[in-house]
Design an enzyme around this catalytic site. Structure first.
Site, PDB file in Angstrom:
ATOM      1  N   CYS A 243       0.841  -1.201   0.000  1.00 36.12           N
ATOM      2  CA  CYS A 243       0.000   0.000   0.000  1.00 36.12           C
ATOM      3  C   CYS A 243       0.872   1.245   0.000  1.00 36.12           C
ATOM      4  CB  CYS A 243      -0.921  -0.014   1.219  1.00 36.12           C
ATOM      5  SG  CYS A 243      -1.913   1.487   1.399  1.00 36.12           S
ATOM      6  N   CYS A 301       6.600 -12.080 -15.360  1.00 34.24           N
ATOM      7  CA  CYS A 301       7.483 -12.670 -16.376  1.00 34.24           C
ATOM      8  C   CYS A 301       7.578 -11.806 -17.637  1.00 34.24           C
ATOM      9  CB  CYS A 301       7.048 -14.086 -16.723  1.00 34.24           C
ATOM     10  SG  CYS A 301       5.358 -14.249 -17.325  1.00 34.24           S
ATOM     11  N   HIS A 328       3.714 -17.551 -21.055  1.00 36.54           N
ATOM     12  CA  HIS A 328       5.003 -17.295 -20.418  1.00 36.54           C
ATOM     13  C   HIS A 328       5.932 -16.746 -21.489  1.00 36.54           C
ATOM     14  CE1 HIS A 328       7.988 -17.347 -17.365  1.00 36.54           C
ATOM     15  NE2 HIS A 328       8.724 -18.311 -17.901  1.00 36.54           N
ATOM     16  N   ASP A 345      15.925 -18.212 -18.610  1.00 36.14           N
ATOM     17  CA  ASP A 345      14.741 -17.663 -17.949  1.00 36.14           C
ATOM     18  C   ASP A 345      15.209 -16.813 -16.781  1.00 36.14           C
ATOM     19  OD1 ASP A 345      12.404 -17.195 -16.418  1.00 36.14           O
ATOM     20  OD2 ASP A 345      11.450 -18.966 -17.267  1.00 36.14           O
TER      21      ASP A 345
END
Length: 654
Positions: A243, A301, A328, A345
């Site tokens: 927040c 991603c 992905h 990755d």
């Protein structure tokens, strides 16, 4: 000099086809120029019959829309407010000039050098906000009209093919952003490139000293260093933002309208992270421009792969962006020394583990496509060991249509390339096609579920653990067996460092093996956790798992040898009610030992030809119980410290 490959490709159509397509393209452009504030003129529905029949099948037509500045949305092509109107005018005038020439009965022409110069100037002013500018070379003299191109195979579903084509074209245009020299320089200013290059050179030298026949190159180690830095030091994962008022947890409630600045940086979607305590919304724009991501340094991603691919190009690595239809994205790097593309990755800090998604995460793959500045390649088969299953799921478009479309995109993009570069790309593609013929077998590092993202997010995506992981682990785990040198020395000595995430097989000329799970026999619900704030690293249970297990196996029977003695050091740490249980299994004997970081010797295991070292993690309290039992906790700065060590003296088995 041509304005763009798209206009050049459009000009290659027959007179009738060109004029019909040009009329529609000019209408779209003129509506935007005449009514700049009318939203209805800024979008084209992909399912519109006129678009699908009059433009989609025509060579260069949809490409011209992208060159004008249109971008892909879910069901429409959209001309965003951030797009360059000057670029739109430039493409419009080029098409109009060709149309006028043909209507006067003259030969089809290419855009003039003056128009091309204007295009280059326009492109240079807006390169940071648009991926649609390009100015390759073209013939200096007018060319005769090309014969009508062969019609592409008709796909099963026209709307599906349109959507797929837009995805192809959008990604193919987007990767051109990574080629902007100014943007690459901005990325380099964020990367400790000298430090990474030096570390890569040092590790390469270590390997070459240990194995003079090693065929790896500096780019192979630079990729590993770049992945580590990007994951540990640079980028951060966002489940939900804290927040902005109280700093407490928020929930992704709904979408908010993007601002002009959001749209400028490609954020068509803005998430509303809502705090129930303060009743305030924290905005999370999903930026699609890697320049902006160099500043925000956070996302999921999509943002990770987008920014990491730019960083790879900025470091001089040949990289391409990988899009997976099951939601992905990641990166591939070309290894010149290995003459192949390496899967990378950045979210997972994983390199050369292409079966990770299908075997480890349980993904049901269908289409995996690679996009670089020079070509599009269907690389689906690299990422699957179940080719017939994948083929059965590829139903969105006909295979012949996909091949034809990819070949057309590549021919257009490669038009300005020299013969040597074209030959190089063709040879690489042939090597890939040969690689794709035979499905691979999973490696140990490809068996685990996803680590990035919250447990709820991973469960929702079905990526916590592949359906076949347990069965695969039984057959594909790593087993230490003595090398010729180790047999001769009657010694097997292995060390692991959590901070460097490397095994060192000391007894085999200090052979280095990457990744914590690179030498693991079996693992269940464990992963390597990085705490960037505290600069610490350790192995823990995956979030929400009550128990985790990891083991290493040593087998001396194939070498005709048996254990004489064992010394082992393992470090583990617990908090609250967390537990770590270590034990050795040799034949029918099971021996417990402590993980207090001190070396312990065991004589009672002699005579056995097999040894398994097992660690079990359990216990803990509350939502963070998974963190309360840890293996190999270590500071990232302690690169010379050992977290796990085993020394096995051997005898011949008579």
């Amino acid at each position: 000099m041509a304005v763009s490959p798209a206009v050049t490709a459009l000009c290659e159509n027959s007179n009738e086809v060109f004029l019909d397509a040009a009329r529609l393209l000019l209408t779209y452009a003129d509506n935007i120029l005449r009514y700049p504030n009318e939203e209805k003129y800024r979008s084209i529905r992909i399912g519109n019959p006129t678009f699908s029949t009059k433009l989609l099948p025509i060579k260069g037509a949809v490409e011209c829309l992208f060159e004008m500045g249109f971008e892909e949305a879910e069901t429409h092509l959209v001309f965003p407010k951030s797009a360059s109107v000057e670029q739109l005018k430039l493409i419009r005038e080029s098409i109009a000039a060709e149309r006028d020439q043909r209507l006067r009965g003259g030969h089809p022409v290419q855009p003039t050098a003056q128009a091309a110069a204007a295009a280059a100037a326009s492109a240079s002013t807006s390169a940071s906000t648009s991926a649609t500018q390009s100015s390759p070379a073209a013939p200096s003299q007018p060319v005769a009209p090309a014969p009508p191109p062969p019609q592409p195979p008709q796909p099963t579903s026209l709307e599906s093919s349109m959507s797929f084509f837009v995805t192809l074209q959008s990604n193919f245009q987007h990767v051109m952003l990574y080629e902007n020299p100014e943007l690459q320089q901005k990325a380099r200013s964020c990367i400790p490139h000298q430090q990474l290059s030096s570390a890569a050179e040092h590790k390469l030298k270590e390997v070459k000293d240990a194995d003079p026949e090693c065929k790896l190159g500096i780019e192979d180690y630079l990729v590993l260093e770049l992945l580590r830095w990007f994951k540990q030091d640079f980028f951060s994962w966002v489940n939900s933002l804290p927040c902005s008022s109280c700093g407490g947890p928020t929930q992704n409630a709904s979408s908010l309208s993007p601002t002009t600045d959001d749209l400028r940086w490609g954020a068509q979607r803005v998430e509303n992270h809502y705090c129930q305590s303060c009743q305030l919304s924290t905005r999370f724009p999903r930026y699609n421009n890697p320049e902006k991501l160099l500043e925000t340094r956070r996302g999921r991603c999509g943002e990770w792969a987008n920014c990491f691919t730019l960083c790879c190009r900025a470091m001089g690595l040949e990289a391409r962006y990988i899009w997976d239809s099951t939601d992905h994205v990641w990166t591939e790097i070309y290894s010149a020394s290995q003459r192949r593309w390496l899967h990378c990755d950045s979210c997972e800090n994983a390199c050369d583990k292409p079966l990770l998604y299908e075997v480890g995460w349980g993904k049901k793959l269908a289409y995996v496509l690679a996009f670089s500045k020079d070509q599009v390649v269907d690389v689906t088969w690299r990422y699957s060991c179940k080719h017939p299953e994948v083929l059965s799921r590829r139903t969105r478009v006909q295979e012949a249509w996909l091949l034809h479309t990819i070949n057309g995109l590549n021919a257009s993009r490669q038009q300005p390339l020299g013969p040597d570069r074209k030959k190089e790309l063709t040879e690489r593609l042939l090597v890939e096609l040969v690689e794709f013929i035979s499905p691979k077998k999973p490696k140990p590092g490809e068996l685990g579920g996803r680590n990035s993202g919250s447990l709820a997010w991973r469960i929702a995506r079905g990526e916590t653990r592949g359906a076949d992981t347990e069965a695969s682990t039984q057959t594909a785990g790593y087993v230490f067996t003595p090398t010729e040198k180790e047999k001769s020395d009657r010694l097997l000595h292995v060390r692991y460092s959590a901070s460097t995430d490397q095994y060192c097989r000391v007894s085999n000329d200090s052979e280095v093996i990457q990744s914590w799970d690179g030498c693991v026999w079996r693992k269940e619900c464990v992963f390597r956790k990085l705490e960037n704030d505290w600069q610490m690293v350790y192995i823990a249970r995956t979030e929400g798992s009550p128990v985790g297990r990891i083991s290493w196996k040593f087998d001396f029977a194939p070498a005709g040898m048996k254990i004489k003695s064992v010394s082992i050091m393992a470090s583990s740490q617990t908090f609250h009610s967390g537990k770590v249980c270590w034990h050795l299994q040799a034949g029918q004997t099971t021996t417990e030992f402590s993980g207090d970081g001190k070396t312990q010797s065991f004589q009672g295991l002699s005579g056995s030809s097999e040894l398994v070292v097992v660690a079990g993690l359990s216990g803990g309290e509350g939502e963070t119980s998974w963190q309360h039992s840890q293996l190999f906790r270590q500071s990232l700065k302690e690169t010379e410290e050992t977290s796990f060590e085993i020394i096995i003296h051997l005898d011949k088995d008579v």
